[in-house]
Motif scaffolding. Structure first.
Motif, PDB file in Angstrom:
ATOM      1  N   CYS A 153      -1.914  -4.300  -3.821  1.00 60.28           N
ATOM      2  CA  CYS A 153      -2.796  -3.609  -2.879  1.00 60.28           C
ATOM      3  C   CYS A 153      -3.864  -2.857  -3.670  1.00 60.28           C
ATOM      4  O   CYS A 153      -3.549  -2.121  -4.603  1.00 60.28           O
ATOM      5  CB  CYS A 153      -1.996  -2.639  -2.024  1.00 60.28           C
ATOM      6  SG  CYS A 153      -3.050  -1.674  -0.927  1.00 60.28           S
ATOM      7  N   CYS A 181      -3.381   1.183  -2.355  1.00 60.14           N
ATOM      8  CA  CYS A 181      -2.250   2.030  -2.786  1.00 60.14           C
ATOM      9  C   CYS A 181      -1.609   1.524  -4.085  1.00 60.14           C
ATOM     10  O   CYS A 181      -0.651   2.121  -4.559  1.00 60.14           O
ATOM     11  CB  CYS A 181      -1.206   2.150  -1.677  1.00 60.14           C
ATOM     12  SG  CYS A 181      -0.182   0.686  -1.452  1.00 60.14           S
ATOM     13  N   CYS A 202      -1.086  -5.441   2.992  1.00 53.42           N
ATOM     14  CA  CYS A 202      -0.167  -4.593   2.229  1.00 53.42           C
ATOM     15  C   CYS A 202       0.986  -4.155   3.129  1.00 53.42           C
ATOM     16  O   CYS A 202       0.768  -3.663   4.235  1.00 53.42           O
ATOM     17  CB  CYS A 202      -0.906  -3.377   1.688  1.00 53.42           C
ATOM     18  SG  CYS A 202       0.212  -2.226   0.865  1.00 53.42           S
ATOM     19  N   CYS A 231       0.948   0.185   2.970  1.00 54.59           N
ATOM     20  CA  CYS A 231      -0.032   1.029   3.657  1.00 54.59           C
ATOM     21  C   CYS A 231      -0.838   0.272   4.714  1.00 54.59           C
ATOM     22  O   CYS A 231      -1.670   0.855   5.400  1.00 54.59           O
ATOM     23  CB  CYS A 231      -0.974   1.683   2.636  1.00 54.59           C
ATOM     24  SG  CYS A 231      -2.182   0.534   1.942  1.00 54.59           S
ATOM     25  N   SER A 281      -3.139  -1.932   4.290  1.00 52.48           N
ATOM     26  CA  SER A 281      -4.511  -2.270   3.895  1.00 52.48           C
ATOM     27  C   SER A 281      -4.715  -3.786   3.850  1.00 52.48           C
ATOM     28  O   SER A 281      -3.800  -4.554   3.536  1.00 52.48           O
ATOM     29  CB  SER A 281      -4.803  -1.685   2.510  1.00 52.48           C
ATOM     30  OG  SER A 281      -6.008  -2.225   2.014  1.00 52.48           O
TER      31      SER A 281
END
Ligand SMILES: Nc1nc2c(ncn2[C@@H]2O[C@H](COP(=O)(O)OP(=O)(O)OP(=O)(O)O)[C@@H](O)[C@H]2O)c(=O)[nH]1
Ligand SMILES: [Mg+2]
Ligand SMILES: [Zn+2]
Lengths: 221, 120
Positions: free
Chosen positions: B68, B71, B84, B87, B89
């Protein structure tokens, strides 16, 4: 006896693609690889895009097809330089075919070469051509589940075009589901809604392309 | 794809003076569009009459893994989703699972041809 090879399966193609890339960079020519299913509107979208860009760039189109010359003739009929590649049965373009097509073009005088790949959402993926960017054109009649069925091609796209949005009222196409499907695979690629037929959205996408073509040209000066 | 593998290993085997290719190991990432069963099928169709006739094609499959960019966590995933898992993303980068490699081959050399036959 064991012989260690540790090499990419497509090393030969990768090497030729790298040579194409060097060649294109030297002449400041941007190469756009256009990927889509058969009939998604590659040729129509290419023509609409080039019509929108007008004389801002010096352009040629390389048409990849299994056997016919129809698309190259269509492009030439609009007054645009075109080269036909027949893949002889192969379901994708390969770097050596593109290399020969580039031989037939006055690259020093070109800012943009558009490669219409063979209509296929699977086979072209692993074959680097030396392109500067790859776009995937999906079209409304194909359905909103294409990213779920052909994830890899959406994952590698630099931009995704959703074509034939003029036909949306006729089809149960869930644009939110389509966009979410693309996003789950590719966080970076912009998604442009276009209609190659009506011209809707073509300008926005063409400006995205123009910015990148200019950057490549500027880098070579 | 199979033809590319066959060309490469035939060249390597001939270069080493081999008389027979016993086995080939390739790595195919899960995130590619290559289906191992289809490779096996093509292998059986293309190898007869070549140095690799009767050889075993061993396919090592690698799973999808990404990092990611937000993070910095690493996570495993399939072909269908690259978000991800920590998180959420969308800004992620593949670190494995996109390999298409020829790893190694096992061959018989001219002098140990009888050897190879004994091994079957
Ligand atoms: N309604 C509508 N039709 C479109 C649009 N774009 C293309 N078409 C039609 O879709 C059909 C296929 O378009 P092409 O541009 O030839 O598609 P292609 O992807 O190049 O096709 P192949 O090269 O054969 O794979 C043609 O009949 C086009 O007129 C669009 O935006 N809206
Ligand atoms: Mg076409
Ligand atoms: Zn994260």
């Amino acid at each position: 006896m064991e012989i260690d090879l540790s090499r990419p399966i497509l090393e030969r193609n990768d090497t030729l693609a790298a040579a194409n890339r060097v060649r294109l960079a030297a002449t400041g020519t941007f190469a756009l690889d256009v990927l889509a299913s058969p009939g998604a509107g590659k040729t129509t979208t290419i023509l609409a895009t080039l019509a929108f860009l007008g004389d801002r760039f010096r352009v040629a189109v390389i048409e990849g097809d299994i056997a016919s010359r129809v698309d190259a003739e269509k492009v030439k009929a609009s007054g645009i330089m075109a080269v036909q590649i027949n893949t002889g049965g192969a379901c994708h373009l390969e770097a050596d075919m593109v290399s020969r097509a580039l031989d037939a073009l006055p690259l020093e005088e070109l800012d943009l070469v558009v490669l219409e790949n063979v209509g296929n959402l699977v086979c072209p993926i692993e074959f680097d051509l030396g392109q500067s960017a790859r776009i995937v054109i999906a079209s409304v009649p194909e359905g909103d589940d294409k990213p779920l069925k052909y994830p890899s091609i959406f994952a590698i796209a630099d931009a995704v075009l959703l074509n034939k949005v003029d036909a949306a009222p006729v089809f149960d196409f869930d644009e939110t589901a389509f966009t979410q499907g693309v996003r789950n695979l590719n966080g970076a690629a912009p998604i442009f809604r276009v209609s190659a037929k009506t011209g809707e959205g073509i300008g926005e996408w063409a400006e995205w392309l123009a910015e990148r073509v200019k950057a490549v040209r500027a880098a070579s000066l | 794809m199979t033809q590319e593998i066959l060309n490469a290993i035939t060249q390597a085997a001939e270069g080493a003076g081999a008389t027979r290719i016993n086995s080939v190991r390739v790595t195919i990432g899960e995130l590619t569009e290559i289906v191992p069963d289809a490779l096996q099928f093509a292998w059986e169709a293309l190898t007869p009459g070549t140095l690799a006739e009767g050889s075993v094609l061993e396919v090592v499959e690698t799973g999808g893994r990404s990092i990611c960019l937000d993070c910095t966590k690493e996570f495993s995933h399939d072909r269908f989703e690259r978000r991800c898992t920590s998180c959420g993303s969308y800004a992620t980068k593949v670190i494995s699972g996109d390999e298409l490699l020829i790893d190694d081959i096992d061959v018989d050399l001219a002098e140990d041809a009888s050897d190879g036959e004994a091994e079957g």
